[in-house]
Design a protein around this motif. Structure first.
Motif, mmCIF file in Angstrom:
data_model
loop_
_atom_site.group_PDB
_atom_site.id
_atom_site.type_symbol
_atom_site.label_atom_id
_atom_site.label_comp_id
_atom_site.label_asym_id
_atom_site.label_seq_id
_atom_site.Cartn_x
_atom_site.Cartn_y
_atom_site.Cartn_z
ATOM 1 N N LEU A 59 0.811 -1.219 0.000
ATOM 2 C CA LEU A 59 0.000 0.000 0.000
ATOM 3 C C LEU A 59 0.844 1.268 0.000
ATOM 4 N N ALA A 60 2.002 1.238 0.621
ATOM 5 C CA ALA A 60 2.828 2.435 0.754
ATOM 6 C C ALA A 60 3.719 2.608 -0.474
ATOM 7 N N PRO A 61 4.081 3.852 -0.790
ATOM 8 C CA PRO A 61 5.008 4.068 -1.903
ATOM 9 C C PRO A 61 6.400 3.566 -1.553
ATOM 10 N N GLY A 62 7.160 3.195 -2.583
ATOM 11 C CA GLY A 62 8.525 2.745 -2.367
ATOM 12 C C GLY A 62 8.723 1.288 -2.726
ATOM 13 N N PRO A 63 9.975 0.798 -2.616
ATOM 14 C CA PRO A 63 10.319 -0.571 -3.013
ATOM 15 C C PRO A 63 9.741 -1.622 -2.066
ATOM 16 N N LEU A 64 9.050 -2.593 -2.616
ATOM 17 C CA LEU A 64 8.305 -3.590 -1.856
ATOM 18 C C LEU A 64 9.184 -4.395 -0.908
ATOM 19 N N ALA A 65 10.268 -4.982 -1.419
ATOM 20 C CA ALA A 65 11.095 -5.875 -0.612
ATOM 21 C C ALA A 65 11.766 -5.126 0.537
ATOM 22 N N ALA A 66 12.253 -3.920 0.284
ATOM 23 C CA ALA A 66 12.913 -3.150 1.337
ATOM 24 C C ALA A 66 11.926 -2.783 2.440
ATOM 25 N N GLN A 67 10.700 -2.412 2.061
ATOM 26 C CA GLN A 67 9.695 -2.064 3.068
ATOM 27 C C GLN A 67 9.302 -3.263 3.912
ATOM 28 N N LEU A 68 9.182 -4.420 3.277
ATOM 29 C CA LEU A 68 8.848 -5.626 4.038
ATOM 30 C C LEU A 68 9.960 -5.962 5.016
ATOM 31 N N ALA A 69 11.217 -5.833 4.584
ATOM 32 C CA ALA A 69 12.350 -6.089 5.483
ATOM 33 C C ALA A 69 12.316 -5.144 6.681
ATOM 34 N N ILE A 70 12.030 -3.873 6.426
ATOM 35 C CA ILE A 70 11.958 -2.886 7.503
ATOM 36 C C ILE A 70 10.841 -3.248 8.483
ATOM 37 N N PHE A 296 7.488 5.731 5.597
ATOM 38 C CA PHE A 296 6.142 5.248 5.306
ATOM 39 C C PHE A 296 5.908 3.835 5.843
ATOM 40 N N THR A 297 6.966 3.199 6.338
ATOM 41 C CA THR A 297 6.817 1.877 6.955
ATOM 42 C C THR A 297 6.739 1.980 8.475
ATOM 43 N N ILE A 298 7.666 2.718 9.089
ATOM 44 C CA ILE A 298 7.697 2.733 10.553
ATOM 45 C C ILE A 298 6.589 3.599 11.154
#
Length: 382
Positions: A59-70, A296-298
């Motif tokens: 849902l959030a903007p940005g790279p999928l794999a990096a956001q999931l890792a975060i 946008f993840t944290i």
């Protein structure tokens, strides 16, 4: 409040350092690997926590794999865990891309490297296919016809458009929630203030090339949704058409570097930044791209952690996750069409699939190394 983790933060950072160093194949492979390693095999992350992270990353903007890792770093260790896992995941590929940038400038091109990765690309396609198959089986129950329908629609749309459609992901979540009759969907408004501040920062006037890189790549991090591949058209319009920082060939080589190195595909921004402004350009470009996705993840993460077990939210998240996995499956087909352009490449991909199916514990690095050698032999001796 987080429950006690069955692993240490050091263990998790080590894992993401390894994945960032050896994880070829872009978002489909990396997302599948995180599920296989952290959920299915080690049991460090609960299935629901993984689904929440995947939904938020989608849902959030940005790279999928990096956001999931975060997000997975945040699950048990909060902001500190999110920060360390994010850095650990990105830094290996950043260093590799810098090294390739130096080699690219020194040798004026990538032909030997492209020959080496001809075989790697084929093997990675097979690895991604197997990983996506396993992730699909874990995500959608065999007795869930609605889930399979939504997954099929998402996969088909990705194959046809060659991009991930955010509206379709949201629609999938809404439909799945509606048909499962889950009440009380929670709305999240976190992150709007950050988006406002970042949007205002984009208007700051300056003539410095580093500031121009920072502003452009911040836009890329804020306004591009989907996997790392979704950023490519945006980058092309800016670095080639609008600013003229790279030639067409240099841009294609930058994308090739992203595809042939492990870690997140979006790390190509560091290669582009290096070609434009050297080492400072690489650092500024990478930081400007990844900082928004980190925020946008944290920022929404505490709300996902708090409300994710709510029945309405859970149904919505399940629908989004199904659509996300469908998009990943569609991306495998898109990648295969581009990568498997001849009989030897197709054969290597099929052999990789067969070996992984027959020997599930076979190290992927062994496959990649063998395919790299085969690729060199095919390109230079046949």
């Amino acid at each position: 409040m987080t429950t006690k983790a069955p692993y240490s933060l050091t263990d998790l950072v080590r894992y993401f350092l390894r994945l960032g160093t050896l994880g070829f194949g872009g978002p489909p492979a990396l997302v599948s690997a995180m599920h296989r390693d952290l959920v299915a095999e080690r049991g460090w992350i609960a299935e629901m926590d993984y689904r929440e992270g995947l939904a938020l990353a989608q849902l959030a903007p940005g790279p999928l794999a990096a956001q999931l890792a975060i997000y997975l770093g945040y699950v048990h260790y909060g902001v500190w865990g999110a920060t360390l896992t994010g850095v650990a995941f990105v830094i290996p590929s950043f260093i590799m891309v810098l090294a390739l940038g130096v080699a690219y400038v020194q040798f004026e091109g990538l032909p030997p490297m492209q020959a080496l990765f001809y075989g790697i690309g084929a093997a990675v396609t097979g690895i991604i296919a197997v990983g996506t198959y396993r992730l699909t089986r874990k995500t959608v129950r065999a007795d869930d016809p609605l889930g399979w329908l939504l997954l099929g629609i998402s996969a088909g749309a990705t194959i046809l458009t060659e991009t991930e459609l955010l509206w379709l992901v949201l629609l999938s979540g809404g439909v799945y929630w509606l048909f499962n009759r889950r009440p009380g969907l929670i709305r999240f408004n976190t992150g709007n203030s950050v988006a406002l501040v970042l949007a205002q920062a984009l208007t700051l006037p300056t003539d410095s090339i580093l500031w121009k890189l920072a502003l452009f790549f911040t836009k890329a991090g804020v306004f591009v949704f989907g996997s790392g591949l979704a950023i490519v058209p945006f980058l092309y319009g800016g670095v080639v058409k609008e600013y003229g920082w790279l030639t067409e060939q240099q841009f294609l080589d930058a994308v090739a570097v992203a595809m042939i190195t492990p870690g997140p595909v979006v790390i190509t921004v560091a290669f582009i930044g290096f070609l434009v402004a050297g080492f400072p350009g690489a650092g500024v470009s990478a930081l400007a791209t990844f900082l928004p996705c980190y925020l946008f993840t944290i920022l929404p993460a505490p709300y996902f952690r708090r409300w994710g077990k709510h029945s309405g939210v859970k149904a919505f998240v399940d629908g989004i996750t199904i659509a996300a996995v469908g998009a990943i499956a569609g991306a495998v087909v898109v990648l295969a069409r581009r990568q498997l352009t001849d009989l030897p490449a197709t054969a290597m991909a099929l052999i990789s699939i067969g070996l992984l199916y027959r020997f599930p514990k076979l190290p992927e690095l062994v496959l990649i190394g063998g395919a790299a050698l085969a690729g060199l032999l095919i390109r230079y001796f046949f």
